[in-house]
Design a protein around this motif. Sequence first.
Motif, PDB file in Angstrom:
ATOM      1  N   LEU A 124      35.072  37.638  44.807  1.00 53.75           N
ATOM      2  CA  LEU A 124      35.055  39.084  44.623  1.00 53.75           C
ATOM      3  C   LEU A 124      34.337  39.460  43.323  1.00 53.75           C
ATOM      4  O   LEU A 124      33.596  40.445  43.274  1.00 53.75           O
ATOM      5  CB  LEU A 124      36.479  39.648  44.629  1.00 53.75           C
ATOM      6  CG  LEU A 124      36.578  41.170  44.538  1.00 53.75           C
ATOM      7  CD1 LEU A 124      35.939  41.838  45.742  1.00 53.75           C
ATOM      8  CD2 LEU A 124      38.030  41.612  44.382  1.00 53.75           C
ATOM      9  N   GLY A 125      34.553  38.671  42.269  1.00 49.42           N
ATOM     10  CA  GLY A 125      33.842  38.927  41.020  1.00 49.42           C
ATOM     11  C   GLY A 125      32.338  38.805  41.191  1.00 49.42           C
ATOM     12  O   GLY A 125      31.564  39.629  40.690  1.00 49.42           O
ATOM     13  N   LEU A 246      42.902  37.037  39.028  1.00 50.26           N
ATOM     14  CA  LEU A 246      42.206  37.834  38.026  1.00 50.26           C
ATOM     15  C   LEU A 246      41.454  36.989  37.012  1.00 50.26           C
ATOM     16  O   LEU A 246      40.373  37.380  36.558  1.00 50.26           O
ATOM     17  CB  LEU A 246      43.195  38.755  37.318  1.00 50.26           C
ATOM     18  CG  LEU A 246      43.543  40.035  38.083  1.00 50.26           C
ATOM     19  CD1 LEU A 246      44.647  40.811  37.389  1.00 50.26           C
ATOM     20  CD2 LEU A 246      42.309  40.922  38.238  1.00 50.26           C
ATOM     21  N   SER A 247      41.979  35.830  36.635  1.00 49.70           N
ATOM     22  CA  SER A 247      41.242  34.996  35.680  1.00 49.70           C
ATOM     23  C   SER A 247      39.920  34.540  36.277  1.00 49.70           C
ATOM     24  O   SER A 247      38.890  34.500  35.587  1.00 49.70           O
ATOM     25  CB  SER A 247      42.089  33.797  35.236  1.00 49.70           C
ATOM     26  OG  SER A 247      42.380  32.943  36.324  1.00 49.70           O
ATOM     27  N   ALA A 248      39.913  34.213  37.574  1.00 51.86           N
ATOM     28  CA  ALA A 248      38.669  33.824  38.243  1.00 51.86           C
ATOM     29  C   ALA A 248      37.719  35.010  38.361  1.00 51.86           C
ATOM     30  O   ALA A 248      36.505  34.881  38.175  1.00 51.86           O
ATOM     31  CB  ALA A 248      38.977  33.241  39.620  1.00 51.86           C
ATOM     32  N   TYR A 249      38.278  36.191  38.672  1.00 51.74           N
ATOM     33  CA  TYR A 249      37.449  37.400  38.785  1.00 51.74           C
ATOM     34  C   TYR A 249      36.808  37.747  37.441  1.00 51.74           C
ATOM     35  O   TYR A 249      35.602  38.012  37.356  1.00 51.74           O
ATOM     36  CB  TYR A 249      38.309  38.565  39.273  1.00 51.74           C
ATOM     37  CG  TYR A 249      37.547  39.874  39.415  1.00 51.74           C
ATOM     38  CD1 TYR A 249      36.980  40.247  40.629  1.00 51.74           C
ATOM     39  CD2 TYR A 249      37.377  40.738  38.324  1.00 51.74           C
ATOM     40  CE1 TYR A 249      36.277  41.435  40.766  1.00 51.74           C
ATOM     41  CE2 TYR A 249      36.673  41.929  38.453  1.00 51.74           C
ATOM     42  CZ  TYR A 249      36.118  42.261  39.676  1.00 51.74           C
ATOM     43  OH  TYR A 249      35.412  43.434  39.797  1.00 51.74           O
ATOM     44  N   LEU A 250      37.606  37.742  36.387  1.00 51.12           N
ATOM     45  CA  LEU A 250      37.127  38.175  35.069  1.00 51.12           C
ATOM     46  C   LEU A 250      36.068  37.234  34.509  1.00 51.12           C
ATOM     47  O   LEU A 250      35.243  37.652  33.688  1.00 51.12           O
ATOM     48  CB  LEU A 250      38.302  38.291  34.104  1.00 51.12           C
ATOM     49  CG  LEU A 250      39.317  39.389  34.440  1.00 51.12           C
ATOM     50  CD1 LEU A 250      40.549  39.273  33.558  1.00 51.12           C
ATOM     51  CD2 LEU A 250      38.682  40.767  34.307  1.00 51.12           C
ATOM     52  N   ALA A 251      36.070  35.974  34.939  1.00 47.52           N
ATOM     53  CA  ALA A 251      35.016  35.050  34.520  1.00 47.52           C
ATOM     54  C   ALA A 251      33.672  35.445  35.110  1.00 47.52           C
ATOM     55  O   ALA A 251      32.619  35.140  34.552  1.00 47.52           O
ATOM     56  CB  ALA A 251      35.376  33.627  34.939  1.00 47.52           C
ATOM     57  N   GLN A 252      33.700  36.130  36.241  1.00 48.19           N
ATOM     58  CA  GLN A 252      32.472  36.582  36.896  1.00 48.19           C
ATOM     59  C   GLN A 252      32.068  37.988  36.442  1.00 48.19           C
ATOM     60  O   GLN A 252      30.882  38.275  36.292  1.00 48.19           O
ATOM     61  CB  GLN A 252      32.665  36.582  38.420  1.00 48.19           C
ATOM     62  CG  GLN A 252      33.009  35.230  39.009  1.00 48.19           C
ATOM     63  CD  GLN A 252      31.871  34.226  38.856  1.00 48.19           C
ATOM     64  OE1 GLN A 252      30.704  34.589  38.965  1.00 48.19           O
ATOM     65  NE2 GLN A 252      32.214  32.984  38.601  1.00 48.19           N
TER      66      GLN A 252
END
Length: 324
Positions: A124-125, A246-252
């Motif tokens: 998603l990110g 969210l941690s995976a999303y925010l990395a993107q």
Amino acid sequence: MAVFTPLDDAQVASFLSRFDVGELTQLQGVPAGTENSTFFVTTDQRELVLTLFEQGDHEELPFFVELLDFLDEHRIPVAGPIHDREGVALHELAERPALLFPRLPGKHPKAPNLTQCQALGMALGRLHRVSQHFPGHRPNPRDLNWLSAMHHKVMAYLSAQDQTLMQDEVEYYQSVFGEAPELPQGALHGDLFRDNTLFDGDSLGGIIDFYNGCTGDLLFDLAIVINDWATDADGRLDQERHDALLSAYLAQRPLKAAELELWPAMLRMTALRYWLSRLLVVYVDPPAHDLTPHDPEQFRQILLSRIHHGALPLPEPAVSAGAH
């Protein structure tokens, strides 16, 4: 069975002859789905999905084709529509608009684990990062303007307490978002629940059903995802799934300052969005087909939980998911 327009082998074989996908060997109606007729199509070369569009504004279908083509070109895990030998994707079959897709691997995750949440967050990110450059435009059909206009239609069916709850929330969103700076914009999925993804084990096979796709606040899309993927049966947020996603999303795609400030309100507003849309289906605008509507109470509980408990602190971006 959610096949509202039946097809026979001869119709589908004739349809497939426009494409370089092989000869039909098997046709199977798909029972899942609430709006369109879907078929699994097997040829001597590959597995496909055929969708006939039964409802909605057919004039908007080119937007969805363009969005899926764009995301597919950018290697986002979606099923890009298959184009015929003339380069055309959108056709008519049995007097319905029709699209043909590759069949993606996997099944819907009923209880997503942390690895699946991380995979979805990263995808998603990435989607939101590239979708900011998508040139198409379709206003969000379920944004605050819709909430403001439509919530009056269900008031007569609610208790006095719930009437007050809904009215107060709409007024709160009008105040908070009316004074806010514009949030980052892009193309959205618009309905990214677990049943709109396919997982092959822990691997994301793909994101499907973009027919609520639109352009608008990226944060709106993210809030819908968290309210479904990271919420327990009582409506409260699950810390582990929340943080994994969210941690995976925010990395993107790191959030901007305005998004961080409005995040708790967006979680509340998207919860109300589904409470209201489900109430409308139950009381005002029942589905055209004999299908059981989703229970509005689920999102009333989620809304109350977001009001009483707020949002969880956002995690640090995942180093391993690193943007690229």
